[in-house]
Scaffold this active site. Structure first.
Site, PDB file in Angstrom:
ATOM      1  N   CYS A 179       0.803  -1.229   0.000  1.00  0.00           N
ATOM      2  CA  CYS A 179       0.000   0.000   0.000  1.00  0.00           C
ATOM      3  C   CYS A 179       0.830   1.271   0.000  1.00  0.00           C
ATOM      4  O   CYS A 179       0.262   2.374  -0.057  1.00  0.00           O
ATOM      5  CB  CYS A 179      -0.953  -0.009   1.186  1.00  0.00           C
ATOM      6  SG  CYS A 179      -2.082  -1.409   1.171  1.00  0.00           S
ATOM      7  N   HIS A 187      -2.608   8.600   5.986  1.00  0.00           N
ATOM      8  CA  HIS A 187      -2.949   7.334   5.343  1.00  0.00           C
ATOM      9  C   HIS A 187      -4.427   7.060   5.577  1.00  0.00           C
ATOM     10  O   HIS A 187      -5.143   6.675   4.653  1.00  0.00           O
ATOM     11  CB  HIS A 187      -2.076   6.216   5.916  1.00  0.00           C
ATOM     12  CG  HIS A 187      -2.305   4.887   5.279  1.00  0.00           C
ATOM     13  ND1 HIS A 187      -1.933   4.616   3.981  1.00  0.00           N
ATOM     14  CD2 HIS A 187      -2.881   3.751   5.758  1.00  0.00           C
ATOM     15  CE1 HIS A 187      -2.266   3.363   3.686  1.00  0.00           C
ATOM     16  NE2 HIS A 187      -2.843   2.823   4.749  1.00  0.00           N
ATOM     17  N   GLU A 227      -1.202   6.013  13.349  1.00  0.00           N
ATOM     18  CA  GLU A 227      -0.853   7.292  12.716  1.00  0.00           C
ATOM     19  C   GLU A 227      -0.885   8.445  13.707  1.00  0.00           C
ATOM     20  O   GLU A 227      -0.005   9.302  13.707  1.00  0.00           O
ATOM     21  CB  GLU A 227      -1.829   7.592  11.576  1.00  0.00           C
ATOM     22  CG  GLU A 227      -1.427   7.014  10.267  1.00  0.00           C
ATOM     23  CD  GLU A 227      -2.161   7.690   9.140  1.00  0.00           C
ATOM     24  OE1 GLU A 227      -1.607   8.625   8.539  1.00  0.00           O
ATOM     25  OE2 GLU A 227      -3.302   7.277   8.864  1.00  0.00           O
ATOM     26  N   LYS A 237      -9.032   8.732   1.691  1.00  0.00           N
ATOM     27  CA  LYS A 237      -9.666   7.415   1.553  1.00  0.00           C
ATOM     28  C   LYS A 237     -11.119   7.443   2.016  1.00  0.00           C
ATOM     29  O   LYS A 237     -11.906   6.579   1.629  1.00  0.00           O
ATOM     30  CB  LYS A 237      -8.879   6.357   2.322  1.00  0.00           C
ATOM     31  CG  LYS A 237      -7.498   6.071   1.743  1.00  0.00           C
ATOM     32  CD  LYS A 237      -6.762   5.024   2.552  1.00  0.00           C
ATOM     33  CE  LYS A 237      -5.345   4.800   2.040  1.00  0.00           C
ATOM     34  NZ  LYS A 237      -4.447   5.956   2.314  1.00  0.00           N
ATOM     35  N   HIS A 240      -9.551   2.864  -0.714  1.00  0.00           N
ATOM     36  CA  HIS A 240      -8.141   2.482  -0.644  1.00  0.00           C
ATOM     37  C   HIS A 240      -7.759   1.690  -1.887  1.00  0.00           C
ATOM     38  O   HIS A 240      -8.051   0.502  -1.998  1.00  0.00           O
ATOM     39  CB  HIS A 240      -7.908   1.658   0.616  1.00  0.00           C
ATOM     40  CG  HIS A 240      -6.465   1.436   0.951  1.00  0.00           C
ATOM     41  ND1 HIS A 240      -5.436   1.668   0.049  1.00  0.00           N
ATOM     42  CD2 HIS A 240      -5.866   0.998   2.089  1.00  0.00           C
ATOM     43  CE1 HIS A 240      -4.281   1.387   0.623  1.00  0.00           C
ATOM     44  NE2 HIS A 240      -4.513   0.981   1.859  1.00  0.00           N
ATOM     45  N   PHE A 271       0.818  -3.202   4.366  1.00  0.00           N
ATOM     46  CA  PHE A 271       1.028  -4.548   4.879  1.00  0.00           C
ATOM     47  C   PHE A 271       2.474  -4.955   4.644  1.00  0.00           C
ATOM     48  O   PHE A 271       3.065  -4.652   3.605  1.00  0.00           O
ATOM     49  CB  PHE A 271       0.101  -5.536   4.173  1.00  0.00           C
ATOM     50  CG  PHE A 271      -1.342  -5.419   4.573  1.00  0.00           C
ATOM     51  CD1 PHE A 271      -1.729  -4.688   5.675  1.00  0.00           C
ATOM     52  CD2 PHE A 271      -2.332  -6.054   3.825  1.00  0.00           C
ATOM     53  CE1 PHE A 271      -3.060  -4.590   6.050  1.00  0.00           C
ATOM     54  CE2 PHE A 271      -3.669  -5.963   4.184  1.00  0.00           C
ATOM     55  CZ  PHE A 271      -4.035  -5.228   5.295  1.00  0.00           C
TER      56      PHE A 271
END
Length: 422
Positions: A169, A309, A320, A341, A346, A405
Site C-alpha cells: 500500500c 494514510h 498514525e 480514503k 483504498h 502490509f
C-alpha cells in the site's frame, strides 16, 4: 550544484473522477465515491462495496487492441499518463530518451486479468489442470507486473531506468520517492512515475474478508469509510491511478514549465514486526517522517498540512495519531490533517500517488480537503482531522504518509516552488 526533483505534470483516474479537474472537485467538496460493487456479483462476500472508476476505455482513446491486450490497471496508467504528459507540456520527441525513466507503483499487479484467465482456463474452477488453449497470448504480461511499467516507457519512448515498485500500500508514494532519487542522483532528467491499481476482483475481496480489514457497512456504502471516527470498522477497497511527471528543476525551468510542487523530502522504513499488525506508538512511521523532514530541511513548524494514510481501520488510525505526535511534538495538535480514503477508498498501490496529487492541488488552491464521514471523533485520535468540510488555509508545505502490509511506512514532504501557483 545539487539536483532537485519537481512535479510538472499530473494525470488522474479515480473513483468518481476522470481527470485532475474532476478529482479536485470531488476532494474539495468532500463527496464520497463508494458504492456497491458492480464489476461482479458481490453478494457472497463479507464486504460488498468499493470505490469503482467510471472508466470507458473507448471513450478515453484506447484502441480495441489495447483493450484486449492490457489489464485494467495498465489501461488506467496509460490514460492517466496521457493526461500527465499533456499537462507537463513536454515534447518527448525532443528529449534524449536515455535521460527519460519510468518508476511505476502497483501492489498486486494484473490480478483482475489473472483471475479471469484462471476461471476461463479451468472451466470455472471445475478442472484441476488449466487448459492452455483457452489462455490469451498476453498471459505472461499479466504474471509479470513490470509489463505495465514497460507500457509507460513505450508510450514516450523512454530508454532510461524502467522500474516497477511493489511495496504494497505504499507503492504509490515509494515510486515517486524513487523517481525523485533518480533525478537527484543524475540518472534521469524526466521520470514518468505514480501508481496504478485495478484490484476489484473476487480473489482480492475475499483476501480482505479473511483479514477482516474491510468495512461491513454494506447498507450505506457512501458513509462506510470513517477514518479517525469512533465508529470506524475498516477500509473500503478501490481502484484508480495517478501518473506524475517528475522532472529535474533546472530542466523544467529551462523550458519554462509550470511546476506543481517540489518533492522536497522522502523516506521509508519497515517495522519488521508483523505482516498486518501495527503498534500504536507509530515509531517507524515517525522515523520516516523525521527523515523526510530532515531531507527537506523543514521543521514541524513549517508543515502546513498533513495528508494521512487514514484507512479507517481501528489500529491504523491509532498508529498514525501516535506517529504524528511522536515526530511533530506539540505541533501535531496545530497542523490540519485529512484522509482522502474517506472519499475515494483504498486503491492499494495507487493511493499514495493519488494522495500526492491531492496534496499538490491543495498547495495550489490553498484549500484543505476534508475527512468525510467524521461525525464522532475517536477520543484517542485527538488531532485536527478536518471533519466533513474543506478548510481554506495557506499551504506552502505538505506532508503525506503511507502505511502498508508488511510493515512498510513511508513519508514525503511536498513544497510549493516560490510563487508558482497555477
Amino acid at each position: 550544484m545539487s539536483r532537485r526533483a519537481v512535479i510538472t505534470g499530473m494525470g488522474v483516474l479515480a473513483p468518481g473522477a476522470v481527470g485532475v479537474k474532476e478529482y479536485w472537485s470531488l476532494l474539495s467538496e468532500g463527496r464520497t465515491a463508494i458504492r456497491t460493487i458492480t464489476h461482479f456479483d458481490p453478494s457472497p462476500f463479507r464486504s460488498r462495496m468499493a470505490g469503482e472508476c467510471d472508466f470507458d476505455p473507448v471513450k478515453e482513446g484506447l484502441t480495441r487492441q489495447q483493450i484486449r491486450r492490457l489489464d485494467r490497471a495498465a489501461q488506467f496508467a496509460i490514460v492517466a499518463g496521457r493526461e500527465a504528459i499533456a499537462d507537463s507540456g513536454l515534447d518527448f520527441d525532443r528529449l534524449d530518451p536515455t535521460r527519460v525513466a519510468v518508476a511505476l507503483g502497483c501492489a498486486i499487479g494484473c490480478t483482475t486479468s489473472l483471475e479471469r484467465e484462471f476461471v476461463i482456463g479451468s472451466a470455472d474452477g471445475s478442472q484441476w489442470e488449466i487448459d492452455q488453449n483457452y489462455s490469451v497470448p498476453h498471459l505472461y504480461d499479466y504474471v509479470n507486473p513490470s509489463s505495465m511499467a514497460a507500457e509507460l516507457a513505450w508510450l514516450v519512448g523512454a530508454e532510461g531506468p524502467t522500474t516497477m515498485v511493489s511495496t504494497g500500500c505504499t507503492s504509490g508514494i515509494d515510486s515517486v520517492g524513487y523517481a525523485a532519487r533518480l533525478i537527484e542522483e543524475g540518472s534521469a532528467d524526466v521520470v514518468i512515475s505514480g501508481g496504478t491499481e485495478a484490484p476489484l476482483s473476487p480473489i482480492t475481496v475475499v483476501c480482505f474478508d479473511v483479514l477482516r480489514a474491510s468495512s461491513t457497512r454494506n447498507d450505506d456504502p457512501a458513509t462506510a469509510c470513517r477514518p479517525f471516527d469512533r465508529t470506524r470498522d475498516g477500509l473500503v477497497l478501490a481502484e484508480g491511478s495517478a501518473i506524475l511527471i517528475v522532472e529535474e528543476l533546472e530542466h523544467a525551468r529551462a523550458r519554462g514549465a509550470r511546476i506543481w510542487g517540489e518533492v522536497a523530502g522522502y523516506a521509508s522504513r519497515c517495522n519488521a514486526y508483523h505482516m498486518t499488525g501495527l503498534e500504536p506508538e507509530g515509531r517507524e512511521m515517525a522515523e520516516a517522517i523525521e527523515a523526510a523532514m530532515d531531507k527537506a530541511r523543514v521543521l514541524p513548524a513549517h508543515i502546513d498540512y498533513i495528508n494521512a494514510h487514514g484507512s479507517g481501520t481501528k489500529q491504523n488510525d491509532l498508529h498514525e495519531t501516535g506517529a504524528f505526535k511522536r515526530s511533530l511534538g506539540e505541533e501535531a495538535y496545530r497542523i490540519p490533517i485529512s484522509a482522502f480514503k474517506s472519499m475515494i477508498g483504498h486503491s492499494l498501490g495507487a493511493i499514495g500517488s493519488l494522495e500526492i496529487a491531492g496534496c499538490l492541488l491543495a498547495i495550489q488552491q490553498d484549500l484543505i480537503p476534508p475527512t468525510a464521514n467524521l461525525h464522532e471523533p475517536d477520543p484517542l485520535c485527538d488531532l485536527d482531522y478536518v471533519p466533513l468540510v474543506a478548510r481554506e488555509k495557506r499551504v506552502h508545505t505538505a506532508l503525506t504518509v503511507g502505511s502498508g502490509f508488511g510493515g512498510f511506512q513511508s513519508a514525503m514532504v511536498l513544497r510549493q516552488m516560490g510563487g508558482d501557483k497555477r
